[in-house]
Design an enzyme around this catalytic site. Structure first.
Site, mmCIF file in Angstrom:
data_model
loop_
_atom_site.group_PDB
_atom_site.id
_atom_site.type_symbol
_atom_site.label_atom_id
_atom_site.label_comp_id
_atom_site.label_asym_id
_atom_site.label_seq_id
_atom_site.Cartn_x
_atom_site.Cartn_y
_atom_site.Cartn_z
ATOM 1 N N SER A 90 0.835 -1.189 0.000
ATOM 2 C CA SER A 90 0.000 0.000 0.000
ATOM 3 C C SER A 90 0.879 1.251 0.000
ATOM 4 O O SER A 90 1.669 1.450 -0.920
ATOM 5 C CB SER A 90 -0.977 -0.040 1.175
ATOM 6 O OG SER A 90 -1.975 0.942 1.017
ATOM 7 N N ASP B 248 -8.946 -4.624 -6.469
ATOM 8 C CA ASP B 248 -8.654 -3.672 -5.388
ATOM 9 C C ASP B 248 -9.724 -2.580 -5.364
ATOM 10 O O ASP B 248 -9.885 -1.841 -6.337
ATOM 11 C CB ASP B 248 -7.277 -3.051 -5.604
ATOM 12 C CG ASP B 248 -6.740 -2.341 -4.365
ATOM 13 O OD1 ASP B 248 -7.554 -1.824 -3.582
ATOM 14 O OD2 ASP B 248 -5.512 -2.302 -4.200
ATOM 15 N N HIS C 43 -7.655 -5.155 -1.572
ATOM 16 C CA HIS C 43 -6.418 -4.473 -1.189
ATOM 17 C C HIS C 43 -5.527 -5.357 -0.314
ATOM 18 O O HIS C 43 -4.307 -5.256 -0.358
ATOM 19 C CB HIS C 43 -6.763 -3.168 -0.468
ATOM 20 C CG HIS C 43 -5.590 -2.274 -0.279
ATOM 21 N ND1 HIS C 43 -4.818 -1.823 -1.334
ATOM 22 C CD2 HIS C 43 -5.035 -1.744 0.852
ATOM 23 C CE1 HIS C 43 -3.848 -1.050 -0.868
ATOM 24 N NE2 HIS C 43 -3.957 -0.985 0.454
#
Length: 201
Positions: free
Chosen positions: A62, A135, A169
């Site tokens: 991330s 995502d 994610h």
């Protein structure tokens, strides 16, 4: 990352990478502060005897993926990197991101300076790019990794893109988690643990 310990790697876990300054303008100096943080971490790891300065890898997920890509673009500290589910072009978030409150139109230069896609031609270390293909995080759309990968590859860099089916994610399916572990260990075994062997290929 702890699986790396089983393969003979030293792991610096939760290494602090502080960003100092006014919250309104911290991203103005994000890249130089990130570089200084990484230089300090590498220096300490070498100093205490757990790292070979020529065989250090960096992994991030991330916002950490963004950090990895920027470190590879702006330093030569690492033999290779793994960037997972990152955001590599902040102009895709024109009205702010993380703690950045200014819009693209107010801080255009900062948005670009923070975006490693614009500096992909400077990534001269192998980078493994991993992303879930579903995502739902608006800041880390899957296309971010696809474009970053193409930018590195098109500039002559060494890279590999892994898209994980049906993953958001974070990665949940056992098959995908195991695949990620295999890809990561294989990447570092090739380009960090045994860089001389990779150079012969």
């Amino acid at each position: 990352h702890l699986f790396f310990l089983l393969q003979g790697y030293a792991v610096l876990d939760r290494t602090a990478m502080p960003m100092i300054g006014d919250p309104e303008t911290t991203y103005d100096t994000f890249v130089p502060q990130l570089v200084a943080d990484a230089e300090a971490a590498v220096k300490k790891a070498v100093e205490i005897g757990v790292a070979d300065p020529d065989r250090i890898g960096v992994i991030g997920h991330s916002h950490g993926g963004l950090m990895v890509a920027n470190l590879l673009a702006h330093t030569d500290l690492f033999a290779a990197g793994i960037a997972r589910s990152g955001s590599y072009n902040k102009t895709n978030q024109p009205f702010g991101f993380q703690s950045e409150r200014r819009s693209l139109f107010e801080a255009r230069d900062q948005y670009i300076a923070l975006s490693p896609t614009f500096f992909a031609d400077k990534v001269n270390e192998p980078v493994l790019v991993i992303h879930g293909d579903a995502d739902s995080n608006p800041g880390t759309m899957t296309a971010q990794s696809e474009v970053f990968f193409e930018a590195v590859r098109g500039s002559g860099g060494t890279t590999r893109l892994i898209l994980l089916p049906h993953e958001d994610h974070g990665y949940r399916a056992r098959e995908n988690v195991e695949h990620v572990l295999w890809e990561q260990l294989n990447w570092f075994d090739t380009y960090v643990k045994n860089p001389n062997e990779a150079a012969k290929e």
